[in-house]
Scaffold this motif. Structure first.
Motif, PDB file in Angstrom:
ATOM      1  N   GLY A  77       0.772  -1.237   0.000  1.00  0.00           N
ATOM      2  CA  GLY A  77       0.000   0.000   0.000  1.00  0.00           C
ATOM      3  C   GLY A  77       0.804   1.288   0.000  1.00  0.00           C
ATOM      4  N   VAL A  78       2.115   1.205  -0.217  1.00  0.00           N
ATOM      5  CA  VAL A  78       2.922   2.435  -0.198  1.00  0.00           C
ATOM      6  C   VAL A  78       3.089   3.035  -1.601  1.00  0.00           C
ATOM      7  CG1 VAL A  78       4.199   1.811   1.898  1.00  0.00           C
ATOM      8  CG2 VAL A  78       5.137   1.168  -0.330  1.00  0.00           C
ATOM      9  N   SER A  97       3.637  -0.543  -6.804  1.00  0.00           N
ATOM     10  CA  SER A  97       3.229  -0.886  -8.176  1.00  0.00           C
ATOM     11  C   SER A  97       3.059   0.367  -9.031  1.00  0.00           C
ATOM     12  CB  SER A  97       1.916  -1.662  -8.171  1.00  0.00           C
ATOM     13  OG  SER A  97       2.084  -2.853  -7.449  1.00  0.00           O
ATOM     14  N   MET A 156      -3.228  -1.728 -14.293  1.00  0.00           N
ATOM     15  CA  MET A 156      -2.498  -0.479 -14.544  1.00  0.00           C
ATOM     16  C   MET A 156      -2.069  -0.334 -16.008  1.00  0.00           C
ATOM     17  SD  MET A 156      -0.191   0.016 -11.122  1.00  0.00           S
ATOM     18  CE  MET A 156      -0.966   0.396  -9.535  1.00  0.00           C
ATOM     19  N   ILE A 195       1.458  13.450  -2.885  1.00  0.00           N
ATOM     20  CA  ILE A 195       0.133  12.853  -3.043  1.00  0.00           C
ATOM     21  C   ILE A 195      -0.512  13.573  -4.222  1.00  0.00           C
ATOM     22  CG2 ILE A 195      -2.142  12.568  -1.978  1.00  0.00           C
ATOM     23  CD1 ILE A 195      -0.665  12.594   0.750  1.00  0.00           C
ATOM     24  N   LEU A 241      -2.667  11.374 -10.492  1.00  0.00           N
ATOM     25  CA  LEU A 241      -1.851  10.159 -10.626  1.00  0.00           C
ATOM     26  C   LEU A 241      -2.681   8.960 -10.176  1.00  0.00           C
ATOM     27  CD1 LEU A 241       0.935   8.578 -10.824  1.00  0.00           C
ATOM     28  CD2 LEU A 241       1.306   9.232  -8.471  1.00  0.00           C
TER      29      LEU A 241
HETATM   30  P1  ADP Z   1       1.473  -1.082  -3.467  1.00  0.00           P
HETATM   31  O1  ADP Z   1       1.960  -1.667  -4.769  1.00  0.00           O
HETATM   32  O2  ADP Z   1       2.597  -0.599  -2.600  1.00  0.00           O
HETATM   33  O3  ADP Z   1       0.548  -1.984  -2.722  1.00  0.00           O
HETATM   34  P2  ADP Z   1      -0.113   0.675  -5.153  1.00  0.00           P
HETATM   35  O4  ADP Z   1       0.876   1.162  -6.154  1.00  0.00           O
HETATM   36  O5  ADP Z   1      -1.057  -0.400  -5.575  1.00  0.00           O
HETATM   37  O6  ADP Z   1       0.628   0.237  -3.805  1.00  0.00           O
HETATM   38  O7  ADP Z   1      -0.888   1.967  -4.643  1.00  0.00           O
HETATM   39  C1  ADP Z   1      -1.931   1.895  -3.680  1.00  0.00           C
HETATM   40  C2  ADP Z   1      -2.944   3.016  -3.970  1.00  0.00           C
HETATM   41  O8  ADP Z   1      -2.319   4.274  -3.740  1.00  0.00           O
HETATM   42  C3  ADP Z   1      -3.431   3.043  -5.406  1.00  0.00           C
HETATM   43  O9  ADP Z   1      -4.788   3.359  -5.428  1.00  0.00           O
HETATM   44  C4  ADP Z   1      -2.613   4.156  -6.054  1.00  0.00           C
HETATM   45  O10 ADP Z   1      -3.272   4.775  -7.119  1.00  0.00           O
HETATM   46  C5  ADP Z   1      -2.438   5.109  -4.899  1.00  0.00           C
HETATM   47  N1  ADP Z   1      -1.220   5.939  -4.982  1.00  0.00           N
HETATM   48  C6  ADP Z   1       0.062   5.495  -5.095  1.00  0.00           C
HETATM   49  N2  ADP Z   1       0.914   6.536  -5.108  1.00  0.00           N
HETATM   50  C7  ADP Z   1       0.151   7.662  -5.042  1.00  0.00           C
HETATM   51  C8  ADP Z   1       0.438   9.073  -5.019  1.00  0.00           C
HETATM   52  N3  ADP Z   1       1.685   9.534  -5.064  1.00  0.00           N
HETATM   53  N4  ADP Z   1      -0.611   9.930  -4.921  1.00  0.00           N
HETATM   54  C9  ADP Z   1      -1.891   9.472  -4.844  1.00  0.00           C
HETATM   55  N5  ADP Z   1      -2.228   8.176  -4.851  1.00  0.00           N
HETATM   56  C10 ADP Z   1      -1.219   7.274  -4.942  1.00  0.00           C
END
Ligand code: ADP
Length: 360
Positions: free
Chosen positions: A107-108, A111, A143, A304, A308
């Motif tokens: 969730g960071v 991906s 994606m 944030i 994006l």
């Molecule tokens: P992970 O792979 O670490 O589990 P994801 O890439 O799937 O995380 O991202 C989790 C959520 O956060 C997604 O809905 C994504 O669109 C959102 N997100 C990621 N980075 C940002 C950002 N910089 N600003 C806004 N939303 C973001």
């Protein structure tokens, strides 16, 4: 040839952005050519970056040095990408460099960032593939807007990656549905991923980006040992808890001798769309101090960004081709990672192929 000589002399003092070395060094060789009508600089760069940015920066440098020419000056930038680093094992056929994108926890934005780096590399003009190894939550099919598509094979042995606008994509999600993958135990998951990596028909790739599963458990450790990763990058948010997980990730990569190219801080600032006020919702500068303490490079901090999030979550990867403040940061991050990887030097395993002695 007077102008070309003067130009060459001036350019040998120009520091190449992200590389920290001057033009004329082995990673950034160049030549200046002159004929009756034109003056031209050809640059051979061992890592990719935004060509327009480089050209504009050099032009600024030359005008600050009061370089004057009577002829039109043009630039040609060519990338000469080799295999870099010293991988644990022999590189995979058709793939020069593997960069693993990891995170201490889910969730960071790992991906999202793997997607952004892969797409930005495509935009720079090199050959790129993306392997979604996030076995418990493959998000790249969504994606990359290829959800529901299945990978095909011509010979029953090798699988063809799915290509979308210059990016070759392979995901564990193409082969199994999410529900059955969740039930897989560590060894099953790692062997499925290794198979996926080794049996994909990668087509002459400069950089393969791997979106690793989150965490630092057995799967990640085994993958680190068995995949010829050239370098890794860790994604974190600025909060302390995420940073603790990251420290574990750093230790893991050290244990398996994979060079850490740097840290990416995600979700670091929120700018109010109404008043422009900036608020560090998830803490401030955590990634920066972590990078300093661990002697690692902070490749960049992504704010944030609602656009994006909305684009990525609906498979609009063209977000990374549109001009925006966040995309400028992605370009900076991608160039930093590529330059750092290139500074590791050529991979001896790809220069001297393994010699196998066989009984006849
Ligand atoms: P992970 O792979 O670490 O589990 P994801 O890439 O799937 O995380 O991202 C989790 C959520 O956060 C997604 O809905 C994504 O669109 C959102 N997100 C990621 N980075 C940002 C950002 N910089 N600003 C806004 N939303 C973001």
């Amino acid at each position: 040839m007077i102008e070309a000589t003067e130009l060459s002399d001036m350019l040998t003092d120009y520091f190449v952005p992200f590389l920290g070395k001057k033009l004329g060094s082995p990673e950034a060789s160049f030549q200046a050519e002159e004929n009756d009508n034109n003056l031209k600089v050809i640059i051979y760069l061992s890592f990719p970056m935004d060509m327009k940015f480089l050209e504009d920066d050099i032009r600024k440098y030359l005008s600050a040095r009061k370089f004057e020419t009577t002829k039109p000056l043009s630039f040609e930038i060519k990338f000469k990408i080799s295999a870099y680093g010293n991988t644990n094992s022999q590189p995979i056929s058709g793939v020069k460099n593997i960069i693993a994108i990891a995170s201490g926890k889910g969730g960071v934005g790992k991906s999202t960032i793997a997607n952004g780096i892969a797409r930005t590399l495509v935009n720079f003009g090199v050959k790129v593939a993306l392997l979604d190894a996030d076995i418990y939550g493959p998000s790249q099919p969504l994606m990359q807007s290829i959800l529901g598509e299945k990978a095909t094979s011509d010979d029953g042995k090798f699988i063809n990656p799915i290509s979308r606008d210059g990016l070759q994509v392979m995901s564990i999600g193409f082969l199994v549905d999410e529900k059955s993958a969740v039930a897989w135990r560590g060894p099953m998951a790692t062997s499925a991923l290794l198979q996926l990596l080794n049996q994909t028909k990668w087509g002459d790739i400069d950089f393969l980006i791997i979106d690793l599963p989150p965490g630092t458990g057995d799967i990640q450790l085994t993958l680190g040992q068995k995949i010829p990763v050239s370098g890794s990058v860790i994604v974190t948010t600025p909060q302390e808890i995420a940073l603790l997980d990251v420290r574990r990730g750093i230790e893991m990569f050290k244990k398996v001798n994979i060079p850490l190219l740097g840290i990416i801080e995600n979700l670091n600032l929120f700018t109010c769309p109404n008043c422009g006020h900036e608020e560090p919702l998830f803490g401030c500068d955590g990634g920066k101090s972590l990078a300093e303490n661990e002697n690692l490079q902070l490749c960049g901090s992504i704010p944030i960004d609602r656009e994006l999030q909305e684009s990525v979550d609906k498979g609009d990867y063209n977000y990374f081709s549109r001009e925006s403040k966040t995309q400028e940061i992605f370009k900076e991050i991608t160039s930093n990672i590529a330059a750092k990887l290139c500074s590791l030097g050529k991979n001896p395993k790809s220069i001297f192929p393994e010699i196998k002695v066989e009984k006849v």
